[in-house]
Scaffold this motif. Structure first.
Motif, PDB file in Angstrom:
ATOM      1  N   UNK A  58       8.418  -3.802  -1.578  1.00 22.54           N
ATOM      2  CA  UNK A  58       8.713  -2.840  -2.637  1.00 22.54           C
ATOM      3  C   UNK A  58      10.206  -2.548  -2.616  1.00 22.54           C
ATOM      4  N   UNK A  59      10.816  -2.543  -3.784  1.00 20.73           N
ATOM      5  CA  UNK A  59      12.250  -2.291  -3.865  1.00 20.73           C
ATOM      6  C   UNK A  59      12.540  -1.289  -4.978  1.00 20.73           C
ATOM      7  N   UNK A  60      13.585  -0.531  -4.760  1.00 19.34           N
ATOM      8  CA  UNK A  60      14.018   0.477  -5.719  1.00 19.34           C
ATOM      9  C   UNK A  60      15.509   0.347  -5.982  1.00 19.34           C
ATOM     10  N   UNK A  61      15.905   0.715  -7.172  1.00 18.76           N
ATOM     11  CA  UNK A  61      17.325   0.850  -7.450  1.00 18.76           C
ATOM     12  C   UNK A  61      17.859   1.998  -6.601  1.00 18.76           C
ATOM     13  N   UNK A  62      19.089   1.885  -6.178  1.00 20.10           N
ATOM     14  CA  UNK A  62      19.685   2.911  -5.318  1.00 20.10           C
ATOM     15  C   UNK A  62      19.615   4.297  -5.965  1.00 20.10           C
ATOM     16  N   UNK A  63      19.768   4.335  -7.279  1.00 23.74           N
ATOM     17  CA  UNK A  63      19.843   5.628  -7.969  1.00 23.74           C
ATOM     18  C   UNK A  63      18.504   6.339  -8.051  1.00 23.74           C
ATOM     19  N   UNK A  64      17.404   5.655  -7.734  1.00 18.15           N
ATOM     20  CA  UNK A  64      16.089   6.300  -7.778  1.00 18.15           C
ATOM     21  C   UNK A  64      15.411   6.307  -6.419  1.00 18.15           C
ATOM     22  N   UNK A  65      16.029   5.662  -5.443  1.00 20.91           N
ATOM     23  CA  UNK A  65      15.450   5.620  -4.104  1.00 20.91           C
ATOM     24  C   UNK A  65      15.145   7.029  -3.622  1.00 20.91           C
ATOM     25  N   UNK A  66      13.993   7.212  -3.030  1.00 24.04           N
ATOM     26  CA  UNK A  66      13.521   8.497  -2.481  1.00 24.04           C
ATOM     27  C   UNK A  66      13.120   9.501  -3.547  1.00 24.04           C
ATOM     28  N   UNK A  67      13.229   9.135  -4.823  1.00 23.43           N
ATOM     29  CA  UNK A  67      12.777  10.034  -5.893  1.00 23.43           C
ATOM     30  C   UNK A  67      11.619   9.424  -6.678  1.00 23.43           C
ATOM     31  N   UNK A  68      11.614   8.117  -6.815  1.00 27.30           N
ATOM     32  CA  UNK A  68      10.574   7.424  -7.578  1.00 27.30           C
ATOM     33  C   UNK A  68       9.696   6.628  -6.626  1.00 27.30           C
ATOM     34  N   UNK A  69       8.419   6.475  -6.991  1.00 28.15           N
ATOM     35  CA  UNK A  69       7.490   5.693  -6.193  1.00 28.15           C
ATOM     36  C   UNK A  69       6.650   4.810  -7.096  1.00 28.15           C
ATOM     37  N   UNK A  70       6.655   3.522  -6.800  1.00 32.07           N
ATOM     38  CA  UNK A  70       5.844   2.575  -7.566  1.00 32.07           C
ATOM     39  C   UNK A  70       4.544   2.309  -6.829  1.00 32.07           C
ATOM     40  N   UNK A  71       3.492   2.115  -7.574  1.00 34.47           N
ATOM     41  CA  UNK A  71       2.206   1.740  -6.996  1.00 34.47           C
ATOM     42  C   UNK A  71       1.504   0.797  -7.954  1.00 34.47           C
ATOM     43  N   UNK A  72       0.474   0.137  -7.456  1.00 37.37           N
ATOM     44  CA  UNK A  72      -0.278  -0.769  -8.315  1.00 37.37           C
ATOM     45  C   UNK A  72      -1.728  -0.801  -7.896  1.00 37.37           C
ATOM     46  N   UNK A  73      -2.580  -1.110  -8.852  1.00 38.69           N
ATOM     47  CA  UNK A  73      -4.016  -1.268  -8.613  1.00 38.69           C
ATOM     48  C   UNK A  73      -4.399  -2.611  -9.207  1.00 38.69           C
ATOM     49  N   UNK A  74      -4.581  -3.604  -8.360  1.00 41.16           N
ATOM     50  CA  UNK A  74      -4.847  -4.956  -8.849  1.00 41.16           C
ATOM     51  C   UNK A  74      -6.210  -5.072  -9.521  1.00 41.16           C
ATOM     52  N   UNK A  75      -7.152  -4.253  -9.121  1.00 41.26           N
ATOM     53  CA  UNK A  75      -8.482  -4.308  -9.741  1.00 41.26           C
ATOM     54  C   UNK A  75      -8.395  -3.802 -11.174  1.00 41.26           C
ATOM     55  N   UNK A  76      -7.711  -2.704 -11.353  1.00 38.60           N
ATOM     56  CA  UNK A  76      -7.583  -2.118 -12.685  1.00 38.60           C
ATOM     57  C   UNK A  76      -6.434  -2.724 -13.480  1.00 38.60           C
ATOM     58  N   UNK A  77      -5.659  -3.593 -12.845  1.00 36.03           N
ATOM     59  CA  UNK A  77      -4.495  -4.206 -13.492  1.00 36.03           C
ATOM     60  C   UNK A  77      -3.554  -3.131 -14.010  1.00 36.03           C
ATOM     61  N   UNK A  78      -3.216  -2.207 -13.137  1.00 32.02           N
ATOM     62  CA  UNK A  78      -2.341  -1.118 -13.528  1.00 32.02           C
ATOM     63  C   UNK A  78      -1.213  -0.942 -12.523  1.00 32.02           C
ATOM     64  N   UNK A  79      -0.120  -0.443 -13.015  1.00 35.61           N
ATOM     65  CA  UNK A  79       0.948  -0.001 -12.145  1.00 35.61           C
ATOM     66  C   UNK A  79       1.375   1.389 -12.590  1.00 35.61           C
ATOM     67  N   UNK A  80       1.814   2.174 -11.649  1.00 38.08           N
ATOM     68  CA  UNK A  80       2.280   3.517 -11.953  1.00 38.08           C
ATOM     69  C   UNK A  80       3.648   3.734 -11.339  1.00 38.08           C
ATOM     70  N   UNK A  81       4.370   4.645 -11.923  1.00 36.85           N
ATOM     71  CA  UNK A  81       5.679   5.023 -11.395  1.00 36.85           C
ATOM     72  C   UNK A  81       5.732   6.543 -11.365  1.00 36.85           C
ATOM     73  N   UNK A  82       5.785   7.093 -10.159  1.00 32.71           N
ATOM     74  CA  UNK A  82       5.914   8.534  -9.971  1.00 32.71           C
ATOM     75  C   UNK A  82       7.396   8.865  -9.993  1.00 32.71           C
ATOM     76  N   UNK A  83       7.791   9.764 -10.882  1.00 28.71           N
ATOM     77  CA  UNK A  83       9.188  10.148 -11.019  1.00 28.71           C
ATOM     78  C   UNK A  83       9.327  11.607 -10.575  1.00 28.71           C
TER      79      UNK A  83
END
Length: 128
Positions: A58-83
Motif C-alpha cells: 500500500x502506498x500513499x502520496x506524501x501529502x496524504x500519508x497518515x491522513x488517508x487510508x485505502x482499503x479494498x474488498x475483493x469479494x465485493x469488488x470495492x475499494x474505499x478511501x477514508x479521508x
C-alpha cells in the motif's frame, strides 16, 4: 468491460472526514491493483493512494500519508478511501482506477498511464 463508480464525495469543513467508495463491476479476476487519484482545480491529476491485489503493498502520496487510508474488498469488488483531517488543498475530484496487471511498487502504482479503467469521479470540497 469493467465499470467503476465512485460515491461519497461532498462538502466538508476543514478538519473533517469523508469516506469515498468505489464499486466495480465486470470481469476483473482478482489480481488487479486499485488506486485513487485526484485532480484539484487548475491542477494535473495526481496519485493519492494505491493497493496491490493482495493488500500487501500500500502506498500513499506524501501529502496524504497518515491522513488517508485505502482499503479494498475483493469479494465485493470495492475499494474505499477514508479521508481524515481534511484540508482545503484536498479539494478535488477523486477518481478510482483499476490496473489489470500485478503492479506492486510505488513507481508503477503511481503512474496514471498504467491504469486500464477509471470511474467518472466524485467531488470533494473542503471549506476552510
Amino acid at each position: 468491460q469493467v465499470q467503476l463508480v465512485e460515491s461519497g464525495g461532498g462538502l466538508v469543513q476543514a478538519g473533517g472526514s469523508l469516506i469515498l467508495s468505489c464499486a466495480g463491476s465486470g470481469r476483473t479476476g482478482t489480481s488487479y491493483t486499485l488506486a485513487w487519484f485526484r485532480q484539484g482545480p487548475g491542477k494535473e491529476r495526481e496519485f493519492v493512494a494505491g493497493m496491490n491485489w493482495s493488500g500487501s503493498n500500500t502506498y500513499y502520496a506524501d501529502c496524504v500519508q497518515d491522513r488517508f487510508t485505502i482499503s479494498r474488498d475483493n469479494v465485493k469488488k470495492m475499494t474505499s478511501l477514508q479521508l481524515n483531517s481534511l484540508k482545503a488543498e484536498d479539494t478535488a475530484v477523486y477518481y478510482c482506477a483499476l490496473d489489470l496487471s500485478l503492479s506492486s511498487t510505488r513507481a508503477t502504482m503511481s503512474l496514471e498511464g498504467n491504469y486500464h479503467f477509471w470511474g467518472p469521479g466524485t467531488q470533494v470540497t473542503v471549506s476552510s
